[in-house]
Design a protein around this motif. Structure first.
Motif, short mmCIF file in Angstrom:
data_model
loop_
_atom_site.label_atom_id
_atom_site.label_comp_id
_atom_site.label_asym_id
_atom_site.label_seq_id
_atom_site.Cartn_x
_atom_site.Cartn_y
_atom_site.Cartn_z
N UNK A 1 0.83 -1.06 0.01
CA UNK A 1 -0.04 -0.13 0.05
C UNK A 1 0.77 1.30 0.14
N UNK A 2 1.78 1.21 0.70
CA UNK A 2 2.77 2.51 0.77
C UNK A 2 3.79 2.37 -0.25
N UNK A 3 4.28 1.45 -0.70
CA UNK A 3 5.34 1.68 -1.42
C UNK A 3 4.91 1.63 -2.94
N UNK A 4 3.81 1.07 -3.27
CA UNK A 4 3.19 0.82 -4.71
C UNK A 4 2.37 2.19 -5.01
N UNK A 5 2.78 3.06 -6.11
CA UNK A 5 2.19 4.18 -6.50
C UNK A 5 1.55 3.90 -7.79
N UNK A 6 0.48 4.28 -8.23
CA UNK A 6 -0.22 3.97 -9.34
C UNK A 6 0.54 4.76 -10.43
N UNK A 7 0.62 6.09 -10.21
CA UNK A 7 1.42 7.08 -11.30
C UNK A 7 0.30 7.34 -12.50
N UNK A 8 0.64 8.66 -13.09
CA UNK A 8 -0.29 8.94 -14.22
C UNK A 8 0.13 8.42 -15.42
N UNK A 9 1.59 7.88 -15.75
CA UNK A 9 1.94 7.46 -17.06
C UNK A 9 1.22 6.31 -17.38
N UNK A 10 0.84 5.24 -16.84
CA UNK A 10 0.31 4.30 -17.24
C UNK A 10 -1.26 4.67 -17.70
N UNK A 11 -1.64 5.48 -16.81
CA UNK A 11 -3.17 5.95 -17.05
C UNK A 11 -3.21 6.89 -18.52
N UNK A 12 -2.41 7.61 -18.68
CA UNK A 12 -2.32 8.57 -19.87
C UNK A 12 -2.19 7.67 -21.06
N UNK A 13 -1.13 6.88 -21.13
CA UNK A 13 -0.78 5.83 -22.11
C UNK A 13 -1.89 5.00 -22.47
N UNK A 14 -2.48 4.33 -21.50
CA UNK A 14 -3.82 3.58 -21.62
C UNK A 14 -5.11 4.36 -22.33
N UNK A 15 -5.23 5.50 -21.87
CA UNK A 15 -6.37 6.39 -22.58
C UNK A 15 -6.13 6.89 -23.77
N UNK A 16 -4.75 7.13 -24.08
CA UNK A 16 -4.35 7.41 -25.68
C UNK A 16 -4.55 6.19 -26.51
N UNK A 17 -4.14 5.16 -25.99
CA UNK A 17 -4.16 3.82 -26.78
C UNK A 17 -5.74 3.22 -26.98
#
Length: 332
Positions: free
Chosen positions: A275-291
């Motif tokens: 929970x503390x160490x793993x961060x979702x991040x915006x990069x996968x979200x942006x790449x996924x949306x564009x794809x």
């Protein structure tokens, strides 16, 4: 007695002429003032050498902006074997050439472009194959003097359409060839307002002979084919003879949905465990949306092409509107 013999001879000649088969040659043209007369002369020379057939040469002009129509008038005035259709506007080479073929009266119809990239001298070989019983004889360009890149792109297109189509298409065939009267009569029954001619040849399914040739480079004038027209023809071939893109959209939708679910589960598990160490991040979200957005737009475009093809069929507009005909009145 001499008079009776003469009458018998002349009657025999009339019967022989009556039995001569008619071959129609069809040539579409648009701004071909530099090529049209040579095309006519080379076709006339071929039939003079063959000798055993009557022929008519039908030119259909797509509202040319140069002297093409004027030259056709001059030729038609000198030679009654030449028939001319002048269109009210430019209806495109797909509809115009197809319309002219349906107006032909011949026992066989030969389609040949007026820019001289289809060698008229091959007509002899077409006729010879037709005489052996083939209803269709197709010219196949195995090599070309045009741009290497352009020819390679065409080959790739033929290969792609051949793989997607539900029927066996003839690769590297442009429509240049000979078609028996029976084939033309079937085209009239089909009554397609915007046909993919090469596909119809395979769809009807008559056994065909193939004649290979080297396509010469255009010597005079500028081709009217641009990217849009070539794209239109490519889409016409796919939408008229294949459902693969539509089914591919469905299968890809299922596949991407499944992958998205797996990734979502993976992220959920990792987030719960770290929970503390793993961060979702915006990069996968942006790449996924564009794809996913790109995939959706692509297949919406494919769907639009099919809807456009249906729209054309439903409208049932005539292939062309004729402005004038020359020498057709002689048929009576």
């Amino acid at each position: 007695m001499e008079r009776t013999s003469a009458c018998l001879v002349s009657s025999h000649d009339a019967v022989s002429t009556e039995r001569e088969k008619l071959i129609s040659v069809v040539s579409g043209c648009y701004n071909e003032e530099e090529n049209i007369r040579e095309c006519y002369e080379r076709v006339r020379k071929v039939f003079h050498e063959i000798g055993r057939y009557r022929y008519e040469h039908i030119f259909i002009d797509n509202a040319s902006q140069d002297r093409t129509a004027a030259i056709l008038r001059e030729i038609a005035a000198q030679d009654k074997n030449v028939k001319v259709i002048l269109n009210a506007r430019n209806f495109g080479h797909v509809r115009s050439g197809y319309h002219a073929m349906l107006q032909a009266r011949g026992d066989a119809v030969i389609s040949i472009v007026s820019d001289l990239q289809d060698p008229p001298e091959l007509i002899k070989e077409f006729v010879a194959k037709w005489e052996t019983g083939f209803r269709i004889v197709i010219g196949v360009k195995q090599e070309s003097e045009e741009s290497i890149i352009f020819f390679a792109v065409r080959r790739m297109y033929y290969e792609m359409v051949g793989r997607l189509a539900e029927i066996q298409l003839t690769k590297n065939a442009t429509g240049f060839g000979l078609y028996d009267r029976r084939f033309i009569d079937i085209l009239k029954e089909i009554d397609d307002p915007y046909p993919y001619f090469r596909g119809l040849v395979s769809e009807i399914g008559f056994p065909s002979a193939q004649i290979s040739y080297l396509q010469p480079a255009r010597k005079r004038g500028i081709t009217s084919n641009n990217f849009y027209r070539l794209y239109d023809l490519a889409m016409l071939g796919i939408t008229n003879h294949s459902k693969v893109p539509l089914r591919l959209a469905t299968m890809l939708g299922f596949t991407l949905s499944f992958l998205s679910f797996i990734v979502a589960v993976f992220y959920l598990i990792f987030k719960l465990l770290f929970w503390q160490q793993f961060s979702l991040g915006l990069a996968p979200l942006v790449v996924g949306l564009f794809f996913f957005g790109s995939v959706q737009l692509f297949f919406i475009g494919i769907l639009g092409e099919y809807i456009g093809a249906i729209h054309t069929q439903v409208l049932k507009r005539p292939l062309v509107i004729e402005l004038e005909r020359l020498n057709f009145e002689l048929e009576s």
